[in-house]
Enzyme design. Structure first.
Site, PDB file in Angstrom:
ATOM      1  N   TYR A 142       0.715  -1.151  -0.135  1.00  0.00           N
ATOM      2  CA  TYR A 142       0.052  -0.121   0.050  1.00  0.00           C
ATOM      3  C   TYR A 142       0.957   1.216  -0.005  1.00  0.00           C
ATOM      4  O   TYR A 142       0.496   2.528  -0.726  1.00  0.00           O
ATOM      5  CB  TYR A 142      -0.673   0.123   1.246  1.00  0.00           C
ATOM      6  CG  TYR A 142      -2.220  -0.836   1.275  1.00  0.00           C
ATOM      7  CD1 TYR A 142      -2.053  -2.141   0.921  1.00  0.00           C
ATOM      8  CD2 TYR A 142      -3.491  -0.215   1.329  1.00  0.00           C
ATOM      9  CE1 TYR A 142      -3.273  -2.777   0.986  1.00  0.00           C
ATOM     10  CE2 TYR A 142      -4.678  -0.959   1.164  1.00  0.00           C
ATOM     11  CZ  TYR A 142      -4.441  -2.205   0.954  1.00  0.00           C
ATOM     12  OH  TYR A 142      -5.585  -2.912   1.024  1.00  0.00           O
ATOM     13  N   ASP A 251     -11.815  -9.690   5.966  1.00  0.00           N
ATOM     14  CA  ASP A 251     -13.257  -9.742   5.581  1.00  0.00           C
ATOM     15  C   ASP A 251     -13.510 -11.440   5.470  1.00  0.00           C
ATOM     16  O   ASP A 251     -14.758 -11.547   5.872  1.00  0.00           O
ATOM     17  CB  ASP A 251     -13.085  -9.276   4.081  1.00  0.00           C
ATOM     18  CG  ASP A 251     -13.588  -7.779   4.043  1.00  0.00           C
ATOM     19  OD1 ASP A 251     -12.944  -6.945   4.788  1.00  0.00           O
ATOM     20  OD2 ASP A 251     -14.329  -7.365   2.939  1.00  0.00           O
TER      21      ASP A 251
HETATM   22  C1  IPM Z   1      -9.881  -1.597   4.984  1.00  0.00           C
HETATM   23  C2  IPM Z   1     -10.326  -0.884   3.756  1.00  0.00           C
HETATM   24  C3  IPM Z   1      -8.921  -0.152   3.196  1.00  0.00           C
HETATM   25  C4  IPM Z   1      -7.803  -1.078   3.142  1.00  0.00           C
HETATM   26  C5  IPM Z   1      -9.339   0.427   1.874  1.00  0.00           C
HETATM   27  C6  IPM Z   1     -10.508   1.542   1.676  1.00  0.00           C
HETATM   28  C7  IPM Z   1      -7.982   1.296   1.196  1.00  0.00           C
HETATM   29  O1  IPM Z   1     -10.662  -1.859   2.628  1.00  0.00           O
HETATM   30  O2  IPM Z   1      -9.512  -0.742   5.859  1.00  0.00           O
HETATM   31  O3  IPM Z   1     -10.264  -2.746   5.150  1.00  0.00           O
HETATM   32  O4  IPM Z   1      -7.566  -1.942   2.087  1.00  0.00           O
HETATM   33  O5  IPM Z   1      -6.706  -0.842   3.872  1.00  0.00           O
HETATM   34 MN    MN Z   2     -10.912  -3.911   3.524  1.00  0.00          MN
END
Ligand code: IPM
Ligand code: MN
Ligand code: NAD
Length: 360
Positions: A142, A251
């Site tokens: 990231y 998730d």
């Molecule tokens: C999360 C989100 C973020 C991430 C996005 C919005 C950049 O998906 O907080 O899980 O990937 O960190």
């Molecule tokens: Mn996420």
């Protein structure tokens, strides 16, 4: 006691769910005799619309003067055409980077009353799911080098996955320390059969483990980990992984408990300053309908009370209130199954009912 909190709802359902999180916090203040002061700020698409940028410099300054940040979610189709730097999500990235919030805690735990909402079979769920996924949040792909360039097949986009031993060590120490307060087991997840950055990850975690002989360490490749979450989630206590793998696996691990609308998250730095948020996004498909589940954000308030303010009793009261409201049958549509005793409810009603169940 008195606390100052930056309240940043963001976009879409972020606005609705954070309103209910604040309602719960206000109720905790009344019941336990604390004063919570709020600094409301715009970050994300709403900030782009109002000020032309995903986050204002002034917002970072305001957050510096606060004891914690309560965040909703940022993003939506309206801003999807923008280049990465100008997107709503960059506002959240700026907060994570500015405050060096490297340690992301994403717990997933089955709530007894909505066990049937799990997409997993009873025989799997009955063994219990109670895990803490710890995700590095400021290193890796990231925040690595990125851009576009001419490559072998013409124009290409690239993002570099890179981990320093320092970055791995600091988040690994957190994982081992947190495991000491739980079931003393850490599963570190990487892709060391293919990636150099993952070899560094695995070697460093193994080395740090020498200082925590009382904690069990297992290494797992990320593809196998994804399978194990679906087949055998009860095997996990603390999961430790990189930013990108953690985003995906949190998730997956979270939704085994029933709904992404139930999952809270904390992102903290070395001084224990943190940002508290639901793990879900802005849910454009249900935004504006008033039906989003606010319990993830309310659970994030619980994490804030515990981690940021050291108010364990108050955090327990929030957890009890969530369990009670579910036990009494209140269900937003994402967790409503039409079973006897269930009441289909709105975001606001769920918030009101949860706040009403905060007690000593
Ligand atoms: C999360 C989100 C973020 C991430 C996005 C919005 C950049 O998906 O907080 O899980 O990937 O960190
Ligand atoms: Mn996420
Ligand atoms: P999402 O989490 O917003 O939605 C995924 C699915 O879960 C949708 O069907 C949605 O309706 C449902 N859902 C999510 N939260 C819910 C809740 N509280 N109650 C009931 N249902 C809920 O993920 P997405 O659709 O991939 O992303 C939408 C936008 O949100 C994108 O712009 C993305 O970048 C952004 N996003 C932001 C964050 C953040 O700010 N931390 C996190 C994830 C996604």
């Amino acid at each position: 006691m008195e606390f100052k909190i930056a309240v940043i709802p963001g976009d879409g359902i972020g606005v609705d769910v954070i309103r209910e999180a604040v309602r719960t916090l206000d109720r905790v203040g009344q019941v336990f005799g604390h004063q919570f002061h709020y600094e409301h700020r715009l970050v994300g698409g709403c900030c782009i619309d109002a000020y032309g940028v995903p986050i204002q410099e002034e917002t970072l300054n305001v957050c510096e003067g606060c004891d914690a940040i309560l965040f909703g979610a940022a993003g939506g189709p309206k801003w999807d055409h923008l280049p990465r730097k100008d997107r709503p999500e960059s506002g959240l990235a700026a907060l994570r980077r500015h405050f060096n919030l490297f340690c992301n805690l994403r717990p997933a735990k089955i709530y007894e009353d909505i066990k049937d909402n799990s997409p997993l079979k009873n025989e799997i769920i009955d063994k219990g799911v109670d895990l803490m996924l710890i995700r590095d949040l400021t290193g890796g792909i990231y925040f690595g080098e990125k851009g576009t360039r001419q490559g072998k097949y013409g124009i290409e986009g690239y993002d570099v996955e890179c981990y320093s031993a320092f970055e791995v060590e600091r988040v690994a120490r957190r994982a081992f320390e947190i495991a000491r307060g739980r079931r003393k087991s850490v599963t570190s997840i990487d892709k060391s059969n293919a990636l150099e950055s993952s070899r560094m990850w695995r070697e460093t975690v193994t080395k740090v483990h020498e200082d925590y002989p009382d904690v069990e360490l297992t290494h797992l490749l990320v593809d196998k980990a994804a399978m194990e979450i679906a087949c055998n989630p009860s095997r996990f206590d603390v999961m430790l992984t990189t930013s990108i793998f953690g985003d995906i696996l949190s998730d997956e691990a979270g939704v085994t408990t029933g709904s992404v609308g139930m999952l809270a998250s904390a992102a903290v730095n070395d001084k224990n300053f943190g940002l508290y948020e639901p793990i879900h996004g802005t849910a454009p498909d249900i935004a504006g309908k008033g039906i989003a589940n606010p319990l993830a954000s309310i659970a994030a308030v619980g994490m804030m009370l515990d981690i940021a303010f050291g108010l364990k009793e108050e955090a327990d009261a929030v957890d009890r209130a969530i369990n009670a409201v579910l036990h009494d049958g209140y269900r937003t549509p994402d967790i409503y199954r039409g079973a006897p005793g269930q009441v289909k409810t709105t975001t606001e009603e769920m918030g009101i009912q949860t706040a009403a169940r905060i007690s000593r």
